[in-house]
Design a protein around this motif. Structure first.
Motif, PDB file in Angstrom:
ATOM      1  N   HIS A 280       0.844  -1.193   0.000  1.00 14.52           N
ATOM      2  CA  HIS A 280       0.000   0.000   0.000  1.00 14.52           C
ATOM      3  C   HIS A 280       0.881   1.244   0.000  1.00 14.52           C
ATOM      4  N   ASN A 281       0.692   2.090  -1.024  1.00 19.63           N
ATOM      5  CA  ASN A 281       1.484   3.310  -1.144  1.00 19.63           C
ATOM      6  C   ASN A 281       2.985   2.982  -1.117  1.00 19.63           C
ATOM      7  N   HIS A 282       3.337   1.861  -1.805  1.00 19.19           N
ATOM      8  CA  HIS A 282       4.717   1.370  -1.938  1.00 19.19           C
ATOM      9  C   HIS A 282       5.305   0.852  -0.623  1.00 19.19           C
ATOM     10  N   GLU A 283       4.480   0.690   0.402  1.00 21.01           N
ATOM     11  CA  GLU A 283       4.958   0.144   1.672  1.00 21.01           C
ATOM     12  C   GLU A 283       4.430  -1.284   1.829  1.00 21.01           C
ATOM     13  N   PRO A 284       5.324  -2.258   2.130  1.00 23.95           N
ATOM     14  CA  PRO A 284       4.887  -3.653   2.237  1.00 23.95           C
ATOM     15  C   PRO A 284       4.333  -3.986   3.624  1.00 23.95           C
ATOM     16  N   PHE A 285       3.269  -4.806   3.621  1.00 24.62           N
ATOM     17  CA  PHE A 285       2.675  -5.287   4.867  1.00 24.62           C
ATOM     18  C   PHE A 285       2.477  -6.802   4.753  1.00 24.62           C
ATOM     19  N   TYR A 286       3.052  -7.532   5.690  1.00 27.30           N
ATOM     20  CA  TYR A 286       2.891  -8.984   5.731  1.00 27.30           C
ATOM     21  C   TYR A 286       1.899  -9.366   6.828  1.00 27.30           C
ATOM     22  N   ALA A 287       1.245 -10.511   6.629  1.00 27.70           N
ATOM     23  CA  ALA A 287       0.358 -11.062   7.661  1.00 27.70           C
ATOM     24  C   ALA A 287       0.404 -12.586   7.582  1.00 27.70           C
TER      25      ALA A 287
ATOM     26  N   ASP B 224      -4.517 -15.644  15.595  1.00 26.60           N
ATOM     27  CA  ASP B 224      -4.354 -14.224  15.308  1.00 26.60           C
ATOM     28  C   ASP B 224      -3.409 -14.055  14.136  1.00 26.60           C
ATOM     29  N   TYR B 225      -3.255 -12.802  13.676  1.00 26.79           N
ATOM     30  CA  TYR B 225      -2.360 -12.508  12.563  1.00 26.79           C
ATOM     31  C   TYR B 225      -1.208 -11.629  13.044  1.00 26.79           C
ATOM     32  N   PHE B 226       0.004 -12.003  12.610  1.00 19.58           N
ATOM     33  CA  PHE B 226       1.214 -11.284  12.984  1.00 19.58           C
ATOM     34  C   PHE B 226       2.023 -10.977  11.730  1.00 19.58           C
ATOM     35  N   ASN B 227       2.883  -9.963  11.812  1.00 17.91           N
ATOM     36  CA  ASN B 227       3.714  -9.642  10.658  1.00 17.91           C
ATOM     37  C   ASN B 227       5.002 -10.458  10.677  1.00 17.91           C
ATOM     38  N   GLU B 228       5.940 -10.137   9.785  1.00 16.91           N
ATOM     39  CA  GLU B 228       7.162 -10.939   9.660  1.00 16.91           C
ATOM     40  C   GLU B 228       8.084 -10.799  10.870  1.00 16.91           C
ATOM     41  N   GLU B 229       7.805  -9.811  11.739  1.00 11.87           N
ATOM     42  CA  GLU B 229       8.619  -9.623  12.945  1.00 11.87           C
ATOM     43  C   GLU B 229       7.882 -10.076  14.202  1.00 11.87           C
ATOM     44  N   ALA B 230       6.787 -10.822  14.012  1.00 14.05           N
ATOM     45  CA  ALA B 230       5.991 -11.376  15.122  1.00 14.05           C
ATOM     46  C   ALA B 230       5.205 -10.299  15.873  1.00 14.05           C
ATOM     47  N   LYS B 231       4.948  -9.175  15.221  1.00 17.37           N
ATOM     48  CA  LYS B 231       4.140  -8.122  15.830  1.00 17.37           C
ATOM     49  C   LYS B 231       2.679  -8.335  15.495  1.00 17.37           C
ATOM     50  N   ASN B 232       1.818  -8.272  16.499  1.00 17.46           N
ATOM     51  CA  ASN B 232       0.380  -8.479  16.314  1.00 17.46           C
ATOM     52  C   ASN B 232      -0.194  -7.358  15.454  1.00 17.46           C
ATOM     53  N   LEU B 233      -0.948  -7.720  14.408  1.00 19.28           N
ATOM     54  CA  LEU B 233      -1.521  -6.721  13.507  1.00 19.28           C
ATOM     55  C   LEU B 233      -2.806  -6.111  14.055  1.00 19.28           C
TER      56      LEU B 233
END
Length: 439
Positions: free
Chosen positions: A229-236, A249-258
């Motif tokens: 989004h707007n050239h910024e990547p978001f993983y889930a 739950d869903y977390f990003n590539e660094e194990a942070k809760n989305l």
């Protein structure tokens, strides 16, 4: 002279012998051909099996529950006497209450004997596409619940946003449920899907659900997603944090809760028709300033309204311009309120969890159209929820973090290697086929 005569006789015998061999040789050829010809193999047809029964053994009658139908009425129509019906109902009640459990419009199947009366011997009721109840009274009375075979097919999809995500999915023949899941369940606090830009793109790994191999029931879950989004990547990445309670739950590539402690919206995939605005001017009131201290989410009447966070219901009533409304205290700092409901579900004193339905969208009170006015309090003052730095949801534990990072490694590799093409690829997951059981 005798030699010439003998030679002529010998030639005659030789010709005669050749003729005999040729004649018998020709006659034997078809015989050899017949012996070596492959015989046609006639295969028996596959038995027609459903609900664990071979349907070819019965006269099968299918129908739906109609107004006025009861278990007794249905069986009496099919030559089962009342004393037996009463006995069946008594023995089946621990498995299924047939007096109260039948719903109008739901399908049922009768297996009947192949005799002149076509007497019913088994009743099968389907409360939904997956589950069914069998009441078999052919010999002894048996009642049990079971499920149809379910198959999950893992798929991948990509898309590039031209207008909105729903249209992008629709153009590829993909389920809109994917949009709901990404917008409302996965990236709800990370990306504002109402403000997507042209050129934003996504990749997703998900599973579709099928019953009996042929009945498609929609998207089951999203295993992983990537949104640019707007050239910024978001993983889930989907991850189960509590196997006992089944908490996912869903977390990003660094194990942070989305997720955050609060949902962004109390209704799914709606649009904001009016934002929080303390300087709003309304033509009806002569363009005088009439502050709007809530956020209006337009949605059809009857749309479920969800609690945006865990909390205790402090108000559930109908009053003045608010119409039907519910108010929830989440902790010492935050409260939320939901106005103009057609009907309230939550009661005062009830503890509700994030995502629980507390009422339905309506037009009660002062409103010009169907919507829910969502109001947000911080320390007793109404504020704009979209401008608050709200607390995050419970983070992943340190003990699980290492396990999580190992778990997502192959999934992330697969996700990263999916090319941005408007196509679907399928991969059958054999281990996800659930077997049917009649026990």
């Amino acid at each position: 002279m005798d030699r010439k005569r003998n030679r002529r006789l010998g030639d005659k015998y030789l010709v005669f012998l050749i003729i005999i061999v040729a004649v018998f040789g020709c006659k034997s050829e078809p015989k050899t051909e017949i012996e070596t010809q492959d015989l046609a193999v006639i295969e028996a047809p596959e038995p027609n099996i459903e609900f664990g029964f071979t349907l070819d053994d019965y006269i099968v009658k299918r129908d739906t529950i109609r107004s006025g139908d009861t278990f007794g009425v249905i069986l009496e129509r099919n030559n089962v006497g009342y004393p037996k019906i009463f006995n069946i109902a008594e023995k089946a009640k621990d498995t299924f209450d047939i007096r109260r459990g039948l719903q109008v419009g739901k399908p049922y199947t009768l297996l009947c004997a192949k005799d002149s009366l076509e007497t019913a011997t088994c009743f099968i009721y389907q409360p939904n596409l997956e589950d069914y109840v069998v009441i078999n009274f052919q010999d002894s009375i048996q009642a049990y619940r079971s499920r149809k075979p379910i198959k999950y097919v893992e798929k991948t999809a990509t898309g590039v946003i031209e207008d909105n995500i729903s249209l992008t999915l629709e153009e590829q023949g993909l389920s809109p449920r994917l949009a709901y899941k990404m917008a409302d369940e996965i990236f709800a606090w990370t990306i504002d899907f109402r403000r997507l830009q042209k050129g934003d793109r996504f990749k997703v790994i998900y599973t579709d659900k099928y019953i009996d191999d042929t009945i498609y029931t929609g998207v089951d879950k999203v295993k992983a997603a990537y949104f640019e989004h707007n050239h910024e990547p978001f993983y889930a990445f989907e991850f189960m944090t509590d196997t006992t309670k089944g908490i996912v739950d869903y977390f990003n590539e660094e194990a942070k809760n989305l997720r955050r402690a609060f949902l962004k919206a109390p209704v799914k995939f709606s649009r904001i028709s009016s934002r929080y605005n303390l300087k709003r001017r309304i033509a009806v009131y002569g363009y005088r300033v009439r502050p709007h201290k809530g956020t209006d989410f337009a949605a059809p009447i009857g749309t479920p309204i969800m609690a945006t966070a865990n909390g205790t219901v402090t108000r559930s009533e109908r009053r003045g311009g608010n119409g039907n409304y519910v108010k929830i205290r989440h902790n010492a700092t935050y409260e939320t309120q939901y106005l103009h409901m057609s009907k309230r579900k939550a009661k005062v004193g009830q503890f509700v969890k994030q995502g629980d339905v507390i009422g339905w969208v309506g037009m009660t009170g002062n409103t010009g159209g169907p919507h829910v006015c969502y109001r947000f309090w911080k320390n007793g003052k109404q504020v704009d929820p979209f401008k608050q730095k709200l607390p995050e949801a419970k983070p992943i534990s340190d003990s699980l973090k290492v396990k999580y990072l190992e778990f997502i490694q192959p999934i992330k590799y697969k996700l990263d290697n999916i090319n941005f093409k408007p196509q679907i690829t399928e991969e059958l997951k054999d281990e996800t086929v659930i077997y049917q059981s009649n026990s």
